[in-house]
Design a protein around this motif. Structure first.
Motif, mmCIF file in Angstrom:
data_model
loop_
_atom_site.group_PDB
_atom_site.id
_atom_site.type_symbol
_atom_site.label_atom_id
_atom_site.label_comp_id
_atom_site.label_asym_id
_atom_site.label_seq_id
_atom_site.Cartn_x
_atom_site.Cartn_y
_atom_site.Cartn_z
ATOM 1 N N GLN A 197 0.604 -1.262 -0.116
ATOM 2 C CA GLN A 197 0.031 0.098 0.056
ATOM 3 C C GLN A 197 0.785 1.197 -0.047
ATOM 4 O O GLN A 197 0.331 2.386 -0.730
ATOM 5 C CB GLN A 197 -0.933 -0.134 1.076
ATOM 6 N N ARG A 198 2.070 1.148 0.739
ATOM 7 C CA ARG A 198 3.065 2.441 0.850
ATOM 8 C C ARG A 198 3.529 2.574 -0.706
ATOM 9 O O ARG A 198 3.710 3.645 -1.193
ATOM 10 C CB ARG A 198 4.048 1.892 1.703
ATOM 11 N N VAL A 199 3.826 1.557 -1.357
ATOM 12 C CA VAL A 199 4.547 1.566 -2.730
ATOM 13 C C VAL A 199 3.312 2.465 -3.389
ATOM 14 O O VAL A 199 3.732 3.296 -4.228
ATOM 15 C CB VAL A 199 4.750 0.357 -3.178
ATOM 16 N N GLY A 200 2.292 2.097 -3.563
ATOM 17 C CA GLY A 200 1.067 2.590 -4.156
ATOM 18 C C GLY A 200 0.819 4.174 -4.057
ATOM 19 O O GLY A 200 0.913 5.043 -4.977
ATOM 20 N N LEU A 201 1.052 4.381 -2.702
ATOM 21 C CA LEU A 201 0.856 5.602 -2.304
ATOM 22 C C LEU A 201 2.328 6.512 -2.761
ATOM 23 O O LEU A 201 2.267 7.551 -2.972
ATOM 24 C CB LEU A 201 0.981 5.937 -0.852
ATOM 25 N N CYS A 202 3.362 5.985 -2.913
ATOM 26 C CA CYS A 202 4.364 6.654 -3.592
ATOM 27 C C CYS A 202 4.441 6.972 -4.983
ATOM 28 O O CYS A 202 4.629 7.941 -5.558
ATOM 29 C CB CYS A 202 5.708 5.528 -3.543
ATOM 30 N N ILE A 203 3.561 5.966 -5.658
ATOM 31 C CA ILE A 203 3.442 6.338 -6.851
ATOM 32 C C ILE A 203 2.420 7.727 -7.038
ATOM 33 O O ILE A 203 2.820 8.693 -8.053
ATOM 34 C CB ILE A 203 2.446 5.122 -7.720
ATOM 35 N N ALA A 204 1.332 7.934 -6.204
ATOM 36 C CA ALA A 204 0.798 9.422 -6.175
ATOM 37 C C ALA A 204 1.569 10.383 -5.819
ATOM 38 O O ALA A 204 1.434 11.311 -6.580
ATOM 39 C CB ALA A 204 -0.309 9.103 -5.031
ATOM 40 N N VAL A 205 2.557 10.047 -5.079
ATOM 41 C CA VAL A 205 3.556 11.368 -4.723
ATOM 42 C C VAL A 205 4.670 11.522 -5.923
ATOM 43 O O VAL A 205 4.758 12.676 -6.638
ATOM 44 C CB VAL A 205 4.486 11.169 -3.378
ATOM 45 N N VAL A 206 4.996 10.374 -6.488
ATOM 46 C CA VAL A 206 5.933 10.425 -7.809
ATOM 47 C C VAL A 206 5.252 11.304 -8.971
ATOM 48 O O VAL A 206 6.049 12.131 -9.494
ATOM 49 C CB VAL A 206 6.479 9.211 -7.932
ATOM 50 N N ALA A 207 4.071 10.721 -9.060
ATOM 51 C CA ALA A 207 3.281 11.205 -10.156
ATOM 52 C C ALA A 207 3.098 12.924 -10.459
ATOM 53 O O ALA A 207 3.156 13.429 -11.336
ATOM 54 C CB ALA A 207 1.861 10.467 -10.634
ATOM 55 N N ASN A 208 2.882 13.306 -9.030
ATOM 56 C CA ASN A 208 2.916 14.914 -8.839
ATOM 57 C C ASN A 208 1.773 15.437 -9.712
ATOM 58 O O ASN A 208 1.824 16.508 -10.411
ATOM 59 C CB ASN A 208 4.106 15.569 -9.363
ATOM 60 N N LYS A 209 0.384 14.585 -9.528
ATOM 61 C CA LYS A 209 -0.585 15.126 -10.407
ATOM 62 C C LYS A 209 -1.568 16.020 -9.624
ATOM 63 O O LYS A 209 -1.182 16.248 -8.228
ATOM 64 C CB LYS A 209 -1.326 14.198 -10.991
ATOM 65 N N GLU A 210 -2.204 16.939 -10.205
ATOM 66 C CA GLU A 210 -3.368 17.999 -9.536
ATOM 67 C C GLU A 210 -4.442 17.514 -8.945
ATOM 68 O O GLU A 210 -4.688 17.821 -7.926
ATOM 69 C CB GLU A 210 -3.704 18.915 -10.826
#
Length: 242
Positions: A139-152
């Protein structure tokens, strides 16, 4: 212009009404909690918004574009409740894949990944294969994606699922930080006590219908969000939970 604008959306699965004349408006920087018991219509709405299924009626726009238009999803990132990927990929390989998928500039990829891994306290796992991780670590890896993507716009489906108290705090801190950066967050969650600590707006759904919607303080009034939710859902004459 609203980030998300939903007008009169309805969806029926055979004899079951999943959403009934559902409307909402999400503004830039909002942290919106979409709450409801199982079968309330939360997941159906998210799937309609992502054009994974079609609504029977109504309209959804994201950044001013119809949800039917793929361009409406160019500035959002979605994390499902159970993040999964090829189990032979390492954590870092996975994040690099999704960074490329979301169009992150190559010069920024490694820096963003390192930052995200540290924020979610899994930097020591970057070389581990996904099959070696626990549910909470995944789940933390998935949340990392949200941070890395840097979407609005960030859509999180049950982001606290499988997390221990430290992980839950990490998620809350990241949501607050992203909100302060002007990001808009839509959270589908059952953990009312945690959502209450950082959401700015709340929508309570039951049997596909909106039971309450508005700023957090207005929805909960002088009681806790959990108590307000219980009153609205338990006392709903059409509820299966009554």
């Amino acid at each position: 212009m609203s980030v998300i604008d939903v007008r009169g959306v309805s969806k029926r699965y055979r004899d079951q009404l999943a959403l009934s004349d559902f409307s909402l408006s999400v503004e830039n920087g909002d942290v919106v909690a979409l709450l409801g018991p199982n079968g309330a219509g939360k997941t159906t709405f998210v799937k309609c918004m992502l054009d994974l299924i079609s609504a029977d009626s109504g309209e959804i726009t994201i950044f001013g574009k119809s949800s039917k238009d793929p361009r409406s999803r160019a500035s959002l990132v979605y994390l499902p409740e159970k993040f999964n990927f090829y189990d032979y990929f390492t954590v870092k390989e996975t994040l690099k894949f999704f960074a490329e998928f979301h169009g992150v500039e190559k010069s920024q990829v490694n820096g963003r990944i390192d930052e995200a891994l540290k924020k979610l306290s899994i930097d020591k796992f970057e070389k581990k294969k996904l099959k070696e991780l626990s549910k909470g670590q995944m789940q933390r890896v998935g949340l990392c994606i949200a941070v890395v993507a840097n979407k609005e716009l960030i859509i999180l489906d049950e982001p606290f699922s499988g997390l221990d108290p430290i992980g839950i705090k990490d998620v809350k801190d990241i949501c607050l930080e992203l909100s302060q950066q002007g990001k808009t967050i839509l959270i589908n969650s059952h953990i009312l006590s945690e959502v209450e600590k950082f959401a700015t707006k709340v929508i309570i759904l039951n049997n596909g219908q909106v039971k309450a919607q508005g700023p957090l303080n207005e929805v909960r009034g002088d009681i806790s969000l959990e108590e307000r939710f219980y009153d609205l859902v338990k006392n709903d004459s059409g509820s299966e939970h009554a």
